[in-house]
Design a protein around this motif. Structure first.
Motif, PDB file in Angstrom:
ATOM      1  N   LYS A  70     -21.027 -16.995  39.509  1.00  0.00           N
ATOM      2  CA  LYS A  70     -21.092 -18.025  38.461  1.00  0.00           C
ATOM      3  C   LYS A  70     -22.241 -19.000  38.726  1.00  0.00           C
ATOM      4  N   ALA A  71     -22.508 -19.308  39.982  1.00  0.00           N
ATOM      5  CA  ALA A  71     -23.658 -20.155  40.320  1.00  0.00           C
ATOM      6  C   ALA A  71     -24.954 -19.404  40.033  1.00  0.00           C
ATOM      7  N   GLU A  72     -24.982 -18.121  40.386  1.00  0.00           N
ATOM      8  CA  GLU A  72     -26.163 -17.308  40.071  1.00  0.00           C
ATOM      9  C   GLU A  72     -26.459 -17.329  38.574  1.00  0.00           C
ATOM     10  N   ASN A  73     -25.424 -17.196  37.767  1.00  0.00           N
ATOM     11  CA  ASN A  73     -25.607 -17.170  36.314  1.00  0.00           C
ATOM     12  C   ASN A  73     -26.206 -18.465  35.790  1.00  0.00           C
ATOM     13  N   ILE A  74     -25.760 -19.594  36.329  1.00  0.00           N
ATOM     14  CA  ILE A  74     -26.317 -20.895  35.925  1.00  0.00           C
ATOM     15  C   ILE A  74     -27.790 -20.977  36.329  1.00  0.00           C
ATOM     16  N   LEU A  75     -28.092 -20.572  37.558  1.00  0.00           N
ATOM     17  CA  LEU A  75     -29.481 -20.624  38.020  1.00  0.00           C
ATOM     18  C   LEU A  75     -30.372 -19.721  37.167  1.00  0.00           C
ATOM     19  N   LYS A  76     -29.883 -18.537  36.826  1.00  0.00           N
ATOM     20  CA  LYS A  76     -30.640 -17.631  35.935  1.00  0.00           C
ATOM     21  C   LYS A  76     -30.892 -18.288  34.593  1.00  0.00           C
ATOM     22  N   GLU A  77     -29.861 -18.908  34.029  1.00  0.00           N
ATOM     23  CA  GLU A  77     -29.974 -19.554  32.717  1.00  0.00           C
ATOM     24  C   GLU A  77     -31.078 -20.602  32.703  1.00  0.00           C
ATOM     25  N   PHE A  78     -31.266 -21.289  33.822  1.00  0.00           N
ATOM     26  CA  PHE A  78     -32.286 -22.332  33.916  1.00  0.00           C
ATOM     27  C   PHE A  78     -33.618 -21.809  34.457  1.00  0.00           C
ATOM     28  N   GLY A  79     -33.682 -20.518  34.774  1.00  0.00           N
ATOM     29  CA  GLY A  79     -34.919 -19.937  35.268  1.00  0.00           C
ATOM     30  C   GLY A  79     -35.256 -20.323  36.698  1.00  0.00           C
ATOM     31  N   VAL A  80     -34.237 -20.595  37.498  1.00  0.00           N
ATOM     32  CA  VAL A  80     -34.444 -20.990  38.890  1.00  0.00           C
ATOM     33  C   VAL A  80     -34.288 -19.751  39.780  1.00  0.00           C
ATOM     34  N   GLU A  81     -35.267 -19.539  40.629  1.00  0.00           N
ATOM     35  CA  GLU A  81     -35.229 -18.412  41.563  1.00  0.00           C
ATOM     36  C   GLU A  81     -34.172 -18.679  42.633  1.00  0.00           C
ATOM     37  N   TYR A  82     -33.493 -17.629  43.052  1.00  0.00           N
ATOM     38  CA  TYR A  82     -32.479 -17.782  44.084  1.00  0.00           C
ATOM     39  C   TYR A  82     -32.390 -16.508  44.909  1.00  0.00           C
ATOM     40  N   GLU A  83     -31.805 -16.653  46.069  1.00  0.00           N
ATOM     41  CA  GLU A  83     -31.440 -15.500  46.889  1.00  0.00           C
ATOM     42  C   GLU A  83     -29.999 -15.705  47.313  1.00  0.00           C
ATOM     43  N   THR A  84     -29.261 -14.621  47.437  1.00  0.00           N
ATOM     44  CA  THR A  84     -27.860 -14.693  47.827  1.00  0.00           C
ATOM     45  C   THR A  84     -27.667 -13.917  49.121  1.00  0.00           C
ATOM     46  N   ARG A  85     -26.986 -14.537  50.069  1.00  0.00           N
ATOM     47  CA  ARG A  85     -26.777 -13.938  51.389  1.00  0.00           C
ATOM     48  C   ARG A  85     -25.307 -14.007  51.776  1.00  0.00           C
ATOM     49  N   ILE A  86     -24.887 -13.120  52.667  1.00  0.00           N
ATOM     50  CA  ILE A  86     -23.568 -13.179  53.290  1.00  0.00           C
ATOM     51  C   ILE A  86     -23.804 -13.515  54.755  1.00  0.00           C
ATOM     52  N   ILE A  87     -23.397 -14.719  55.136  1.00  0.00           N
ATOM     53  CA  ILE A  87     -23.559 -15.188  56.509  1.00  0.00           C
ATOM     54  C   ILE A  87     -22.287 -15.949  56.873  1.00  0.00           C
ATOM     55  N   SER A  88     -21.681 -15.585  57.946  1.00  0.00           N
ATOM     56  CA  SER A  88     -20.451 -16.245  58.380  1.00  0.00           C
ATOM     57  C   SER A  88     -20.746 -17.262  59.477  1.00  0.00           C
ATOM     58  N   ALA A  89     -20.216 -18.457  59.302  1.00  0.00           N
ATOM     59  CA  ALA A  89     -20.377 -19.489  60.334  1.00  0.00           C
ATOM     60  C   ALA A  89     -19.699 -19.086  61.631  1.00  0.00           C
ATOM     61  N   HIS A  90     -18.648 -18.293  61.531  1.00  0.00           N
ATOM     62  CA  HIS A  90     -17.866 -17.938  62.712  1.00  0.00           C
ATOM     63  C   HIS A  90     -18.196 -16.566  63.273  1.00  0.00           C
ATOM     64  N   ARG A  91     -18.474 -15.611  62.387  1.00  0.00           N
ATOM     65  CA  ARG A  91     -18.721 -14.245  62.854  1.00  0.00           C
ATOM     66  C   ARG A  91     -20.196 -13.964  63.120  1.00  0.00           C
TER      67      ARG A  91
END
Length: 160
Positions: A18-39
């Protein structure tokens, strides 16, 4: 302008999207990662240390349960961090909310509602709009359209 969205687990993705969709709507570049603070704490630290040099200007961090991801990233990165506490099965997300919002002095994390990814995206855009005036105009248009949509909905509702 670039936003990094980091989630603690791939199970967080339906909300994060849902955050990605908002950023796309506004034309903002983004990257999405999976990173665990604990693992993967070393990966989290390296990501936070190098985010700025990679052109990232705002970080959105989504995590549930202990939810320390936003704080870990905020402790190292000099960038604004927005935390999305994820709804968890244990306490309906209250545990996540408290973990994200209760940061110690000197390590701020802006926190949105439990599963509040849309607002995290919008807050990131508003932060970026300080530097990028074209985004400020898009935010104004977004808010105007939101108002118009509710007024139209109210008018339709009252005509029945």
């Amino acid at each position: 302008m670039k936003v990094a969205i980091v989630m603690g687990s791939n199970s967080d993705y339906p909300v994060v999207q849902k955050a990605e969709n908002i950023l796309k709507e506004f034309g903002v570049e983004y990257e999405t990662r999976i990173i665990s603070a604990h693992r993967t704490p070393r990966v989290a630290e390296e990501f936070a240390k190098t985010a700025e040099e990679k052109g990232i200007e705002v970080i959105i961090a989504a995590a549930g349960k202990a939810a320390h991801l936003a704080g870990v990233l905020a402790a190292t990165a000099p960038l604004p961090v927005i935390g999305i506490p994820m709804k968890s099965s244990t306490m309906d997300g209250l545990d996540s909310l408290l973990s994200v919002v209760q940061m110690p002095k000197g390590v701020p994390v802006a926190t949105v509602a439990i599963d509040g990814a849309e607002n995290a995206g919008l807050l990131a855009i508003q932060m970026l709009s300080i530097k990028y005036p074209e985004l400020r105009q898009k935010v104004k248009a977004y808010k105007t359209k939101m108002e118009e949509d509710i007024i139209a909905l109210d008018a339709a509702f009252n005509n029945n």
